[in-house]
Design a protein around this motif. Structure first.
Motif, PDB file in Angstrom:
ATOM      1  N   LEU A 246       1.158  -1.181  -0.245  1.00 43.94           N
ATOM      2  CA  LEU A 246       0.233  -0.613   0.433  1.00 43.94           C
ATOM      3  C   LEU A 246       0.502   1.048  -0.189  1.00 43.94           C
ATOM      4  O   LEU A 246       0.360   2.081  -1.006  1.00 43.94           O
ATOM      5  N   GLU A 247       1.670   1.167   1.651  1.00 41.66           N
ATOM      6  CA  GLU A 247       2.185   2.667   1.260  1.00 41.66           C
ATOM      7  C   GLU A 247       3.392   2.878  -0.246  1.00 41.66           C
ATOM      8  O   GLU A 247       3.654   3.602  -0.864  1.00 41.66           O
ATOM      9  N   SER A 248       3.805   1.732  -0.761  1.00 41.64           N
ATOM     10  CA  SER A 248       5.490   1.612  -1.753  1.00 41.64           C
ATOM     11  C   SER A 248       4.526   2.718  -3.238  1.00 41.64           C
ATOM     12  O   SER A 248       4.814   2.993  -3.638  1.00 41.64           O
ATOM     13  N   ILE A 249       3.367   1.747  -3.507  1.00 44.11           N
ATOM     14  CA  ILE A 249       1.917   2.506  -4.458  1.00 44.11           C
ATOM     15  C   ILE A 249       1.720   4.012  -4.326  1.00 44.11           C
ATOM     16  O   ILE A 249       2.162   4.623  -5.685  1.00 44.11           O
ATOM     17  N   ILE A 250       1.250   4.876  -3.351  1.00 42.02           N
ATOM     18  CA  ILE A 250       1.217   5.371  -2.367  1.00 42.02           C
ATOM     19  C   ILE A 250       2.244   6.743  -3.287  1.00 42.02           C
ATOM     20  O   ILE A 250       1.928   7.532  -3.077  1.00 42.02           O
ATOM     21  N   TYR A 251       3.215   6.022  -2.384  1.00 43.07           N
ATOM     22  CA  TYR A 251       4.627   7.408  -2.345  1.00 43.07           C
ATOM     23  C   TYR A 251       4.946   7.532  -4.224  1.00 43.07           C
ATOM     24  O   TYR A 251       5.576   8.229  -4.079  1.00 43.07           O
ATOM     25  N   ALA A 252       4.924   5.884  -4.587  1.00 53.63           N
ATOM     26  CA  ALA A 252       5.088   5.545  -5.992  1.00 53.63           C
ATOM     27  C   ALA A 252       4.098   6.860  -6.677  1.00 53.63           C
ATOM     28  O   ALA A 252       4.845   7.963  -8.009  1.00 53.63           O
ATOM     29  N   ILE A 253       2.605   6.790  -6.652  1.00 50.91           N
ATOM     30  CA  ILE A 253       1.933   8.169  -7.544  1.00 50.91           C
ATOM     31  C   ILE A 253       2.688   9.445  -6.714  1.00 50.91           C
ATOM     32  O   ILE A 253       2.228  10.797  -7.438  1.00 50.91           O
ATOM     33  N   ARG A 254       2.832   9.918  -5.762  1.00 52.89           N
ATOM     34  CA  ARG A 254       3.091  11.323  -4.640  1.00 52.89           C
ATOM     35  C   ARG A 254       4.285  12.045  -5.658  1.00 52.89           C
ATOM     36  O   ARG A 254       4.552  12.796  -5.649  1.00 52.89           O
ATOM     37  N   SER A 255       5.685  10.433  -6.075  1.00 50.88           N
ATOM     38  CA  SER A 255       6.587  10.774  -6.797  1.00 50.88           C
ATOM     39  C   SER A 255       6.122  11.593  -8.213  1.00 50.88           C
ATOM     40  O   SER A 255       7.032  12.098  -8.656  1.00 50.88           O
ATOM     41  N   VAL A 256       5.664  11.363  -8.744  1.00 49.44           N
ATOM     42  CA  VAL A 256       5.294  11.336 -10.040  1.00 49.44           C
ATOM     43  C   VAL A 256       4.387  12.830 -10.560  1.00 49.44           C
ATOM     44  O   VAL A 256       4.648  13.820 -10.980  1.00 49.44           O
ATOM     45  N   ALA A 257       3.609  13.156  -9.226  1.00 47.78           N
ATOM     46  CA  ALA A 257       2.782  14.678  -9.530  1.00 47.78           C
ATOM     47  C   ALA A 257       3.142  14.988  -8.356  1.00 47.78           C
ATOM     48  O   ALA A 257       2.792  15.356  -7.101  1.00 47.78           O
ATOM     49  N   PHE A 258       5.065  15.574  -8.189  1.00 47.31           N
ATOM     50  CA  PHE A 258       5.726  16.087  -6.606  1.00 47.31           C
ATOM     51  C   PHE A 258       5.419  17.839  -7.395  1.00 47.31           C
ATOM     52  O   PHE A 258       6.103  18.072  -5.945  1.00 47.31           O
ATOM     53  N   VAL A 259       4.806  18.128  -8.479  1.00 46.58           N
ATOM     54  CA  VAL A 259       5.336  18.918  -8.186  1.00 46.58           C
ATOM     55  C   VAL A 259       3.219  19.821  -7.327  1.00 46.58           C
ATOM     56  O   VAL A 259       2.845  21.719  -7.803  1.00 46.58           O
ATOM     57  N   VAL A 260       2.493  18.710  -6.759  1.00 44.91           N
ATOM     58  CA  VAL A 260       1.461  19.770  -6.127  1.00 44.91           C
ATOM     59  C   VAL A 260       1.467  19.554  -4.398  1.00 44.91           C
ATOM     60  O   VAL A 260       2.389  18.795  -3.729  1.00 44.91           O
ATOM     61  N   PRO A 261       1.950  20.910  -4.146  1.00 42.38           N
ATOM     62  CA  PRO A 261       2.303  21.147  -2.713  1.00 42.38           C
ATOM     63  C   PRO A 261       1.646  20.388  -1.510  1.00 42.38           C
ATOM     64  O   PRO A 261       0.513  20.160  -2.062  1.00 42.38           O
ATOM     65  N   GLY A 262       2.184  19.749  -1.373  1.00 44.26           N
ATOM     66  CA  GLY A 262       2.033  18.734   0.003  1.00 44.26           C
ATOM     67  C   GLY A 262       1.443  17.440  -0.420  1.00 44.26           C
ATOM     68  O   GLY A 262       0.582  17.173   0.109  1.00 44.26           O
ATOM     69  N   ALA A 263       1.621  17.708  -1.754  1.00 45.73           N
ATOM     70  CA  ALA A 263       0.062  15.875  -2.367  1.00 45.73           C
ATOM     71  C   ALA A 263      -1.073  16.099  -1.772  1.00 45.73           C
ATOM     72  O   ALA A 263      -1.729  15.742  -1.569  1.00 45.73           O
ATOM     73  N   ILE A 264      -1.710  17.825  -1.615  1.00 40.13           N
ATOM     74  CA  ILE A 264      -2.793  18.350  -1.198  1.00 40.13           C
ATOM     75  C   ILE A 264      -3.815  17.283  -2.475  1.00 40.13           C
ATOM     76  O   ILE A 264      -3.886  17.298  -3.500  1.00 40.13           O
ATOM     77  N   GLY A 265      -4.199  16.091  -1.631  1.00 44.20           N
ATOM     78  CA  GLY A 265      -5.884  15.667  -2.797  1.00 44.20           C
ATOM     79  C   GLY A 265      -5.049  14.392  -3.318  1.00 44.20           C
ATOM     80  O   GLY A 265      -6.197  13.311  -3.435  1.00 44.20           O
ATOM     81  N   LEU A 266      -3.950  14.220  -3.557  1.00 48.42           N
ATOM     82  CA  LEU A 266      -3.134  13.166  -4.015  1.00 48.42           C
ATOM     83  C   LEU A 266      -3.177  11.942  -3.471  1.00 48.42           C
ATOM     84  O   LEU A 266      -3.624  10.917  -3.384  1.00 48.42           O
ATOM     85  N   GLN A 267      -2.734  12.194  -1.580  1.00 47.45           N
ATOM     86  CA  GLN A 267      -2.502  11.230  -1.162  1.00 47.45           C
ATOM     87  C   GLN A 267      -4.087  10.807  -0.824  1.00 47.45           C
ATOM     88  O   GLN A 267      -3.660   9.532  -0.692  1.00 47.45           O
ATOM     89  N   GLU A 268      -5.365  11.869  -0.645  1.00 46.95           N
ATOM     90  CA  GLU A 268      -6.265  11.088   0.537  1.00 46.95           C
ATOM     91  C   GLU A 268      -6.474   9.725  -0.785  1.00 46.95           C
ATOM     92  O   GLU A 268      -6.961   8.758  -1.250  1.00 46.95           O
ATOM     93  N   GLY A 269      -6.595  10.764  -2.562  1.00 44.46           N
ATOM     94  CA  GLY A 269      -7.446  10.114  -3.346  1.00 44.46           C
ATOM     95  C   GLY A 269      -6.701   8.718  -3.503  1.00 44.46           C
ATOM     96  O   GLY A 269      -7.199   7.570  -3.710  1.00 44.46           O
ATOM     97  N   GLY A 270      -4.793   9.142  -3.325  1.00 43.72           N
ATOM     98  CA  GLY A 270      -4.417   7.312  -3.808  1.00 43.72           C
ATOM     99  C   GLY A 270      -5.042   6.387  -2.249  1.00 43.72           C
ATOM    100  O   GLY A 270      -5.112   4.562  -2.959  1.00 43.72           O
ATOM    101  N   TYR A 271      -4.671   6.706  -0.905  1.00 42.99           N
ATOM    102  CA  TYR A 271      -4.861   5.583  -0.121  1.00 42.99           C
ATOM    103  C   TYR A 271      -6.728   5.077  -0.912  1.00 42.99           C
ATOM    104  O   TYR A 271      -6.935   4.125   0.059  1.00 42.99           O
ATOM    105  N   MET A 272      -7.420   5.903  -0.745  1.00 42.84           N
ATOM    106  CA  MET A 272      -9.044   5.788  -1.369  1.00 42.84           C
ATOM    107  C   MET A 272      -8.449   4.586  -2.070  1.00 42.84           C
ATOM    108  O   MET A 272      -9.084   3.521  -2.536  1.00 42.84           O
ATOM    109  N   LEU A 273      -8.228   5.178  -3.184  1.00 37.84           N
ATOM    110  CA  LEU A 273      -7.712   3.836  -4.607  1.00 37.84           C
ATOM    111  C   LEU A 273      -7.780   2.744  -4.468  1.00 37.84           C
ATOM    112  O   LEU A 273      -7.696   1.750  -4.665  1.00 37.84           O
ATOM    113  N   VAL A 274      -5.872   3.130  -3.835  1.00 35.76           N
ATOM    114  CA  VAL A 274      -5.646   1.919  -3.653  1.00 35.76           C
ATOM    115  C   VAL A 274      -5.811   0.879  -2.111  1.00 35.76           C
ATOM    116  O   VAL A 274      -5.786  -0.627  -2.140  1.00 35.76           O
ATOM    117  N   GLY A 275      -6.942   1.197  -1.598  1.00 34.25           N
ATOM    118  CA  GLY A 275      -7.299   1.320  -0.250  1.00 34.25           C
ATOM    119  C   GLY A 275      -8.409   0.268  -0.748  1.00 34.25           C
ATOM    120  O   GLY A 275      -8.424  -1.003  -0.293  1.00 34.25           O
TER     121      GLY A 275
END
Length: 326
Positions: A246-275
């Motif tokens: 779970l964590e490795s995939i979440i951070y892989a998603i965040r790394s691609v979208a690193f330009v988004v400050p604080g990964a706002i929304g991406l972290q939450e969306g990633g957890y819901m999608l992968v979860g």
């Protein structure tokens, strides 16, 4: 006195930035109703391990300063980055500033921070490969695996270009550019004492850099403990392999979208999608992310004031020496 006020002003600015991006922290209060502040404190305690490991990795890039000081610096760097992610490179600038307080020249500080960021990015790549392997083993038909592979594929050229630019003459050109534009106001650093030379020196020690990457990999793996604790607090305990995936995939998603400050929304969306693939209810997956946001607040705010204390104490130590020199 003026310096103290200026430093406090910076802290206020960072806290203000965090306030304006408060929507990114979501309904932390709702998640706290389930886990409580004691649960968030427990998450902060477990998060201290990867922070310490990142400090070890950072400290390995030099020989003069005790490693524990780099663990403190990493805590402060993360606090600035998480609370002031809307300010570009805020965490890296804070890290460079801290290293100059430890006695490093600005060029050395910039080079060590830059190489440490690179080592961490490479370590994340390997950690994500581990996660994809776990996904292929646990959920071979999951669509998220394909997206993770795409994310990793995108990150490879990005990493290669980032490292190549640091080692190329482009870096030397950039650090001498201000002197070319304003020759009377800016002195160009010598070729053997600038950022470019310091970066090349760090990369030339392959064993030291490899050790730094290794400790960062351990830090990424240890970071999964926090998610495991969050799920346990929420009443949905999972196996270690599943949490690592779970964590490795979440951070892989965040790394691609690193330009988004604080990964706002991406972290939450990633957890819901992968979860969802792991069978987690949407509200539980979202709560894990929100508890992490709560932990960021709990650890980040004290880090800012510790940074102020370090700046203040260093300034007091230097004051007598400057008066004697005068």
């Amino acid at each position: 006195m003026k310096a103290n006020l200026a430093r406090l002003g910076v802290i206020v600015l960072i806290v203000t930035a965090a306030w304006y991006m408060r929507d990114g922290f979501g309904d932390v209060g709702g998640a706290l109703d389930t886990a409580g502040w004691s649960g968030v404190a427990l998450m902060a305690l477990t998060h201290a391990l990867p922070v310490a490991l990142c400090g070890v990795s950072w400290g390995l890039l030099q020989d003069d300063i005790p490693t524990w000081k780099f663990s403190v610096a990493r805590w402060i760097k993360d606090g600035v980055g998480e609370l002031a992610g809307i300010l570009p490179l805020s965490a890296e600038m804070a890290a460079i500033r801290l290293m100059t307080r430890y006695g490093f020249r600005v060029a050395e500080s910039t080079a060590i921070v830059m190489v440490d960021v690179t080592a961490e990015a490479i370590a994340q790549f390997f950690f994500s490969i581990l996660g994809v392997a776990l996904w292929l083993h646990l959920y071979p038909e999951a669509e998220v695996t394909r997206w993770a592979l795409i994310a990793l594929g995108i990150s490879v050229p990005g990493l290669a270009i980032f490292v190549a630019l640091q080692r190329s003459v482009v870096m030397r050109f950039l650090e001498t550019l201000p002197a070319k534009i304003m020759p009377h106001a800016w002195d160009a650093p010598d070729a053997d004492s600038g950022v470019h030379a310091a970066v090349l020196t760090l990369y030339s020690d392959h064993r030291r850099f490899a050790r730094s990457v290794f400790w960062h990999i351990l830090a990424w793996a240890a970071g999964a403990i926090e998610a495991w604790v969050a799920l346990w607090l929420l009443g949905y305990p999972m196996g270690l392999a599943e949490v690592l995936a779970l964590e490795s995939i979440i951070y892989a998603i965040r790394s691609v979208a690193f330009v988004v400050p604080g990964a706002i929304g991406l972290q939450e969306g990633g957890y819901m999608l992968v979860g969802a693939v792991l069978g987690l209810p949407t509200e539980i997956a979202l709560a894990v992310s929100l508890l992490k946001r709560g932990r960021e607040l709990l650890m980040g705010l004290p880090a800012l004031f510790v940074w102020h204390y370090i700046e203040h104490s260093t300034a007091k130590q230097k004051a007598p020496a400057e008066k004697t020199g005068a």
